[in-house]
Structure formats: C-alpha cells, structure tokens
Design a protein around this motif. Sequence first.
Motif, mmCIF file in Angstrom:
data_model
loop_
_atom_site.group_PDB
_atom_site.id
_atom_site.type_symbol
_atom_site.label_atom_id
_atom_site.label_comp_id
_atom_site.label_asym_id
_atom_site.label_seq_id
_atom_site.Cartn_x
_atom_site.Cartn_y
_atom_site.Cartn_z
ATOM 1 N N GLU A 101 0.822 -1.212 0.000
ATOM 2 C CA GLU A 101 0.000 0.000 0.000
ATOM 3 C C GLU A 101 0.855 1.261 0.000
ATOM 4 O O GLU A 101 0.515 2.263 -0.641
ATOM 5 C CB GLU A 101 -0.934 0.012 1.220
ATOM 6 C CG GLU A 101 -2.065 -0.997 1.190
ATOM 7 C CD GLU A 101 -1.602 -2.411 1.497
ATOM 8 O OE1 GLU A 101 -0.429 -2.574 1.939
ATOM 9 O OE2 GLU A 101 -2.389 -3.359 1.292
ATOM 10 N N GLU A 102 1.989 1.219 0.715
ATOM 11 C CA GLU A 102 2.886 2.375 0.740
ATOM 12 C C GLU A 102 3.460 2.633 -0.643
ATOM 13 O O GLU A 102 3.570 3.778 -1.085
ATOM 14 C CB GLU A 102 4.037 2.124 1.728
ATOM 15 C CG GLU A 102 3.626 2.043 3.179
ATOM 16 C CD GLU A 102 4.828 1.759 4.064
ATOM 17 O OE1 GLU A 102 5.869 2.433 3.901
ATOM 18 O OE2 GLU A 102 4.746 0.847 4.900
ATOM 19 N N LEU A 103 3.824 1.552 -1.328
ATOM 20 C CA LEU A 103 4.399 1.682 -2.667
ATOM 21 C C LEU A 103 3.365 2.229 -3.649
ATOM 22 O O LEU A 103 3.672 3.099 -4.472
ATOM 23 C CB LEU A 103 4.904 0.318 -3.136
ATOM 24 C CG LEU A 103 5.838 0.292 -4.352
ATOM 25 C CD1 LEU A 103 7.061 1.165 -4.113
ATOM 26 C CD2 LEU A 103 6.269 -1.131 -4.659
ATOM 27 N N LEU A 104 2.143 1.736 -3.542
ATOM 28 C CA LEU A 104 1.066 2.214 -4.404
ATOM 29 C C LEU A 104 0.812 3.696 -4.156
ATOM 30 O O LEU A 104 0.701 4.489 -5.101
ATOM 31 C CB LEU A 104 -0.214 1.417 -4.144
ATOM 32 C CG LEU A 104 -0.201 -0.061 -4.575
ATOM 33 C CD1 LEU A 104 -1.428 -0.775 -4.024
ATOM 34 C CD2 LEU A 104 -0.154 -0.187 -6.091
ATOM 35 N N ASN A 105 0.734 4.065 -2.905
ATOM 36 C CA ASN A 105 0.435 5.451 -2.562
ATOM 37 C C ASN A 105 1.558 6.382 -3.005
ATOM 38 O O ASN A 105 1.306 7.465 -3.548
ATOM 39 C CB ASN A 105 0.227 5.578 -1.056
ATOM 40 C CG ASN A 105 -0.243 6.962 -0.657
ATOM 41 O OD1 ASN A 105 -1.281 7.441 -1.107
ATOM 42 N ND2 ASN A 105 0.524 7.619 0.184
ATOM 43 N N GLU A 106 2.810 5.971 -2.793
ATOM 44 C CA GLU A 106 3.931 6.819 -3.192
ATOM 45 C C GLU A 106 4.000 6.979 -4.702
ATOM 46 O O GLU A 106 4.351 8.050 -5.211
ATOM 47 C CB GLU A 106 5.246 6.249 -2.651
ATOM 48 C CG GLU A 106 5.386 6.410 -1.145
ATOM 49 C CD GLU A 106 6.808 6.226 -0.675
ATOM 50 O OE1 GLU A 106 7.725 6.269 -1.515
ATOM 51 O OE2 GLU A 106 6.996 6.053 0.535
ATOM 52 N N ALA A 107 3.668 5.916 -5.432
ATOM 53 C CA ALA A 107 3.668 5.998 -6.897
ATOM 54 C C ALA A 107 2.640 7.012 -7.366
ATOM 55 O O ALA A 107 2.894 7.817 -8.277
ATOM 56 C CB ALA A 107 3.377 4.626 -7.491
ATOM 57 N N ILE A 108 1.466 6.973 -6.767
ATOM 58 C CA ILE A 108 0.410 7.918 -7.141
ATOM 59 C C ILE A 108 0.809 9.348 -6.788
ATOM 60 O O ILE A 108 0.620 10.280 -7.576
ATOM 61 C CB ILE A 108 -0.918 7.534 -6.464
ATOM 62 C CG1 ILE A 108 -1.462 6.244 -7.103
ATOM 63 C CG2 ILE A 108 -1.952 8.650 -6.588
ATOM 64 C CD1 ILE A 108 -2.680 5.679 -6.423
ATOM 65 N N GLN A 109 1.374 9.518 -5.582
ATOM 66 C CA GLN A 109 1.791 10.860 -5.170
ATOM 67 C C GLN A 109 2.832 11.429 -6.130
ATOM 68 O O GLN A 109 2.858 12.625 -6.397
ATOM 69 C CB GLN A 109 2.376 10.810 -3.744
ATOM 70 C CG GLN A 109 1.385 10.435 -2.656
ATOM 71 C CD GLN A 109 0.209 11.385 -2.588
ATOM 72 O OE1 GLN A 109 0.363 12.595 -2.719
ATOM 73 N NE2 GLN A 109 -0.978 10.827 -2.375
ATOM 74 N N SER A 110 3.673 10.561 -6.672
ATOM 75 C CA SER A 110 4.749 11.031 -7.550
ATOM 76 C C SER A 110 4.250 11.534 -8.898
ATOM 77 O O SER A 110 4.960 12.269 -9.579
ATOM 78 C CB SER A 110 5.773 9.907 -7.763
ATOM 79 O OG SER A 110 5.233 8.876 -8.574
ATOM 80 N N VAL A 111 3.028 11.133 -9.305
ATOM 81 C CA VAL A 111 2.519 11.552 -10.618
ATOM 82 C C VAL A 111 1.357 12.532 -10.518
ATOM 83 O O VAL A 111 0.827 12.979 -11.533
ATOM 84 C CB VAL A 111 2.082 10.328 -11.458
ATOM 85 C CG1 VAL A 111 3.266 9.438 -11.749
ATOM 86 C CG2 VAL A 111 0.967 9.557 -10.774
ATOM 87 N N LYS A 112 0.944 12.877 -9.316
ATOM 88 C CA LYS A 112 -0.183 13.800 -9.149
ATOM 89 C C LYS A 112 0.074 15.150 -9.801
ATOM 90 O O LYS A 112 -0.856 15.821 -10.252
ATOM 91 C CB LYS A 112 -0.493 13.994 -7.667
ATOM 92 C CG LYS A 112 -1.477 12.974 -7.113
ATOM 93 C CD LYS A 112 -1.883 13.348 -5.692
ATOM 94 C CE LYS A 112 -2.974 12.407 -5.185
ATOM 95 N NZ LYS A 112 -3.409 12.768 -3.816
ATOM 96 N N SER A 113 1.335 15.541 -9.848
ATOM 97 C CA SER A 113 1.660 16.854 -10.434
ATOM 98 C C SER A 113 1.312 16.918 -11.913
ATOM 99 O O SER A 113 1.151 18.013 -12.467
ATOM 100 C CB SER A 113 3.147 17.154 -10.246
ATOM 101 O OG SER A 113 3.941 16.161 -10.871
ATOM 102 N N LEU A 114 1.193 15.766 -12.567
ATOM 103 C CA LEU A 114 0.817 15.768 -13.990
ATOM 104 C C LEU A 114 -0.572 16.350 -14.189
ATOM 105 O O LEU A 114 -0.842 17.017 -15.198
ATOM 106 C CB LEU A 114 0.859 14.337 -14.549
ATOM 107 C CG LEU A 114 2.250 13.699 -14.688
ATOM 108 C CD1 LEU A 114 2.111 12.250 -15.129
ATOM 109 C CD2 LEU A 114 3.083 14.479 -15.700
#
Length: 222
Positions: A148-161
């Motif tokens: 879940e941490e990996l999923l959440n961090e991946a999403i946070q990393s692309v939110k700026s798009l």
Amino acid sequence: MKKINPILRAFIPVTRGLGQMLGPDYEIVLHDISDPEQSVIAIENGHVTGRKVGAPLTDLGLYILRSEKFKDVDVVPNYMTTTSDGRILRSTTIFIRDENGKIIGFLCINYDTTKISIFKQVIEQHLTFQNLEDMAGTNHERFVSKVEELLNEAIQSVKSLAGKPLRYATKEEKISVLKKLDEKGFFLLKGAVDFLAKEMGNSKFTIYAYLREARNRSNNLV
C-alpha cells in the motif's frame, strides 16, 4: 656539545611531546638558525622526511631569514611541501623569537598526507553515485514495508501531472497519469487498479479502459 639558546632549549620537550601526541605521520622539527648548516637540534618522527639532529635548514627557512616579507610574521600555516620520494606533506612553520623580536629558531610540523589521501579516495569512491534519474526516471529508490505504501507513493509522484486531486482530473489528464504509472511498473502490483480507482473516483472497468488507451497511444508512437 653545541650551546643552545635557553628559549630554544625550552622547546625541546615541546617537540618531543607533540611528536608523541600526534603520532608517526607528524614530523616535529626544532631548528636553531644560528647554525643553518646543522640547524636541527630536536626532531620527532624524522622518518617522514628522513632527517635527524644535525640536518641543515631548508631552502624555505633560508629564504624566510633573508626576506622582509616575514618581518612581522609569526606563523606560516598549512602549506604544501613534497618529499624526495613524492609524498605530499601539509606543513606549518612557527617562528621562535628572542626578547628583542629577532628570529632564533623555527618549530616545524610536517604531516604526511599519504594515508589520509588514500582514505579520501576510498570515501569518494563509496560516495560516487550513478545518476538514477537518467536510467529510471527517478532520483531515488524507495524502501517500503507494505504494498500500500508503494502504491500510494507511486500515485503521489505523478499527481503533479494533473495539477489537482485525481478525482477532479479530466479524462486526458487521467490517461496521462496512467501512462506514467504504467511506465513505473505500477500495474504489476496486485490491487493497483482497485487502489487507483478509489483515488480517481472511477470504476475498475474505466481504469482498465483508460489503461488500454494509454498503452495503445504508446504503441502507436513506437
């Protein structure tokens, strides 16, 4: 026995003490400039330069005695010298003066930098990094204990798009986000689609549809 100025004689135990305290990489030399040809009257760790009691004054010492530049100087600190076999020394010369301010001797400290230079090379070697950004599109690797941490961090990393919460993003913005996540390997993780569906406010089927469209666009660019 050579007569030694009492002021200089007081520095002989200082020479011995510094040599013993600082260790074998530090040569401590006491010069009596009244006899430049045999100026060394005390020396500790003479193996650093290969000198012993009775050795002559250095060329720098001779220059200091003749130059007006050093008239009001007490210390020449941390300059580089080189031994006959090429080792680099970090040297300091301290002027010893009599009651009239006349130079009567030098206390010199010569540090052999060989060991620390090797240590420096080892440190630099172990602190040299490959630029991960060029290879993997990220500047660091994340270490997590739960998927879940990996999923959440991946999403946070692309939110700026999208520049906004993903549930308010347009279809095109969501497809761009999915494309980036797919490149990162996000969809290799179990539960990734369900996790993203909640984040985007879409059904799993919509996410799959957007993902197919993102992949088709990528394939068409190849």
